[in-house]
Design an enzyme around this catalytic site. Structure first.
Site, PDB file in Angstrom:
ATOM      1  N   ASP A 183      32.237  26.374  39.315  1.00  0.00           N
ATOM      2  CA  ASP A 183      32.589  26.613  40.719  1.00  0.00           C
ATOM      3  C   ASP A 183      32.397  25.318  41.510  1.00  0.00           C
ATOM      4  O   ASP A 183      31.268  24.842  41.645  1.00  0.00           O
ATOM      5  CB  ASP A 183      31.681  27.726  41.261  1.00  0.00           C
ATOM      6  CG  ASP A 183      32.132  28.241  42.618  1.00  0.00           C
ATOM      7  OD1 ASP A 183      33.051  27.634  43.209  1.00  0.00           O
ATOM      8  OD2 ASP A 183      31.561  29.249  43.082  1.00  0.00           O
ATOM      9  N   HIS A 185      33.047  25.307  44.605  1.00  0.00           N
ATOM     10  CA  HIS A 185      32.484  25.888  45.836  1.00  0.00           C
ATOM     11  C   HIS A 185      33.101  25.281  47.095  1.00  0.00           C
ATOM     12  O   HIS A 185      32.482  25.295  48.161  1.00  0.00           O
ATOM     13  CB  HIS A 185      30.958  25.670  45.843  1.00  0.00           C
ATOM     14  CG  HIS A 185      30.173  26.816  46.411  1.00  0.00           C
ATOM     15  ND1 HIS A 185      29.546  26.758  47.625  1.00  0.00           N
ATOM     16  CD2 HIS A 185      29.931  28.063  45.943  1.00  0.00           C
ATOM     17  CE1 HIS A 185      28.928  27.908  47.877  1.00  0.00           C
ATOM     18  NE2 HIS A 185      29.158  28.718  46.864  1.00  0.00           N
ATOM     19  N   GLU A 209      36.772  26.798  39.735  1.00  0.00           N
ATOM     20  CA  GLU A 209      36.904  27.660  40.920  1.00  0.00           C
ATOM     21  C   GLU A 209      36.847  26.845  42.205  1.00  0.00           C
ATOM     22  O   GLU A 209      36.058  25.908  42.305  1.00  0.00           O
ATOM     23  CB  GLU A 209      35.750  28.672  40.868  1.00  0.00           C
ATOM     24  CG  GLU A 209      35.615  29.551  42.085  1.00  0.00           C
ATOM     25  CD  GLU A 209      34.584  30.655  41.870  1.00  0.00           C
ATOM     26  OE1 GLU A 209      34.439  31.142  40.732  1.00  0.00           O
ATOM     27  OE2 GLU A 209      33.915  31.025  42.850  1.00  0.00           O
ATOM     28  N   GLU A 235      38.073  33.616  47.087  1.00  0.00           N
ATOM     29  CA  GLU A 235      36.982  34.364  47.725  1.00  0.00           C
ATOM     30  C   GLU A 235      36.981  34.188  49.242  1.00  0.00           C
ATOM     31  O   GLU A 235      36.404  35.005  49.950  1.00  0.00           O
ATOM     32  CB  GLU A 235      35.629  33.947  47.135  1.00  0.00           C
ATOM     33  CG  GLU A 235      35.183  32.554  47.511  1.00  0.00           C
ATOM     34  CD  GLU A 235      33.933  32.123  46.753  1.00  0.00           C
ATOM     35  OE1 GLU A 235      34.014  31.975  45.524  1.00  0.00           O
ATOM     36  OE2 GLU A 235      32.889  31.929  47.379  1.00  0.00           O
ATOM     37  N   HIS A 285      35.728  38.464  43.208  1.00  0.00           N
ATOM     38  CA  HIS A 285      34.486  37.816  43.655  1.00  0.00           C
ATOM     39  C   HIS A 285      33.481  38.897  44.022  1.00  0.00           C
ATOM     40  O   HIS A 285      33.819  39.844  44.722  1.00  0.00           O
ATOM     41  CB  HIS A 285      34.842  36.975  44.881  1.00  0.00           C
ATOM     42  CG  HIS A 285      33.720  36.234  45.519  1.00  0.00           C
ATOM     43  ND1 HIS A 285      33.163  36.607  46.731  1.00  0.00           N
ATOM     44  CD2 HIS A 285      33.053  35.114  45.141  1.00  0.00           C
ATOM     45  CE1 HIS A 285      32.222  35.740  47.066  1.00  0.00           C
ATOM     46  NE2 HIS A 285      32.129  34.826  46.133  1.00  0.00           N
TER      47      HIS A 285
HETATM   48 MG   LIG Z   1      32.779  30.718  44.416  1.00  0.00          MG
END
Ligand SMILES: [Mg+2]
Length: 382
Positions: A183, A185, A209, A235, A285
């Site tokens: 991720d 992020h 991700e 997400e 998610h």
């Molecule tokens: Mg994430």
């Protein structure tokens, strides 16, 4: 049948639970929350519920449209999370009325169970190889981690090396058949995302991700062209209309709508079906609580392109209160060989321990994510 009332419980570690009550004694549970803005979503739920009191809870599609279209302004994390939790509670009521799990009302199951992955590491990845090994020993076949710490638009190669060393150590520890989700992020900007996806390819990640923030999704096309690793995102996207350009542009391999953020069961079922038509997979998610996870599993059961489910057991956010603490029967989320069975009980398939919820709502929470800064004092993406 009429909706007669509701209650909202802000419970640790960082969740908000909604109970919707009816004149027939059936209640439904939902989890309307956006991490770090629980009280704001709570206010939005209170505003939306003024319309729903006295209405028939079974008219979910109409209520969804009134909540979404009827307010003139629409979309975004707060309003769509409020709608999501209410929508989950209405589906829970409907399932309990017909004594059927929600997936039966959505057309029936196309799978009996779904693969789950476990989080390793924390906000800042460290000791991830040992944690991955522990997960594999507990039966998980896939793990996910934060790939990096804060990263500047253009940053140094020692930070890149650190990311590669972490992932290399995990791959060496777990062998070639365990999925590793990495991720970014939204911490990484396009220039460094290009460097990282290329370098990480040799470790055969399950996916990368949020390589960039969703507001920069047009950069995904350039990034995806540099690697064969599947690209995941979603997400922080909240409706079919948010996902439309992403899917139509061919920018993504896996979408990750959140059942507590993107309009609930009603909307996420549609988003995931849209993705199926583009041969795009879904991995909902869910670093959230048990009601959100139950809602995910009901939709996963019916979605051919859902291939893995996020879940929060033992995640770094859950210190003190964890996924199973608010359930009468925690065995409903029993993970076996890295899979969880689709819950078979009526509605969402879980029984919320309301006494525990009431007790913990007195403790409450004011969870907010940290604010990070770069060495030069500028704000970094967390
Ligand atoms: Mg994430």
């Amino acid at each position: 049948m009429k909706i007669t009332g509701y209650k909202l419980y802000q419970v640790p570690p960082r969740w908000l639970f909604l109970k919707v009550e009816t004149d027939e004694g059936i209640v439904g549970w939902g989890e309307p929350v956006i991490e770090g803005k629980a009280a704001t979503v709570k206010a939005a739920v209170e505003e939306l519920m003024t319309y729903l009191i006295g209405k028939d809870p079974l008219r979910i599609e109409d209520h969804w449209n009134v909540m979404y279209r009827g307010g003139f302004y629409r979309g975004g994390p707060i309003l769509m999370s409020a709608i999501a939790g209410i929508d989950q509670a209405l589906w829970d009521i409907k399932g309990k009325l017909f004594n059927a799990p929600v997936y039966q009302l959505l057309g029936g199951a196309c799978r009996d169970s779904i693969k789950v992955y476990s989080w390793i590491g924390g906000d800042r990845p460290s000791d991830t190889a040992q944690m991955a090994l522990d997960c594999v020993e507990r039966g998980f076949q896939a793990v996910k981690m934060n790939g990096t710490e804060e990263l500047q638009y253009i940053d140094s190669y020692d930070k890149v090396d650190k990311v590669l060393e972490n992932v290399a150590a995990i791959r060496e520890a777990v062998g070639k058949n365990i999925g590793i989700g990495i991720d970014f992020h939204g911490r990484v900007h396009k220039p460094m995302a290009k460097v990282l996806v290329r370098e990480l390819e040799e470790f055969k990640p399950m996916f990368i991700e949020e390589p960039v923030l969703p507001e920069n999704n047009e950069a995904l096309k350039e990034i995806a062209a540099l690697t064969s690793t599947p690209i995941a995102t979603g997400e922080r996207m909240f409706s079919r209309w948010d996902f439309k350009p992403l899917l139509a542009g061919g920018y993504v391999d896996i979408i990750q709508p959140d059942l507590s953020h993107a309009g609930g069961i009603t909307e996420c079922k549609k988003i995931i079906s849209m993705a199926e038509a583009y041969d795009v997979a879904a991995a909902p998610h869910c670093p959230l609580g048990p009601i959100a996870l139950a809602a995910c599993l009901q939709v996963d059961a019916t979605a051919h392109n859902a291939f893995i489910q996020e879940q929060s057991l033992g995640i770094h956010y859950n210190q003190g209160s964890d996924l199973l603490d608010y359930l009468v029967d925690p065995s409903v989320f029993h993970y076996e060989n890295g899979y969880v069975k689709i819950p078979q009980g009526p509605g969402l398939g879980i029984e919320v321990n309301e006494e525990k919820v009431r007790e913990m709502a007195k403790v409450g929470h004011q969870w907010q994510n940290p604010v990070w800064r770069h060495k030069d004092g500028s704000v970094a993406e967390w």
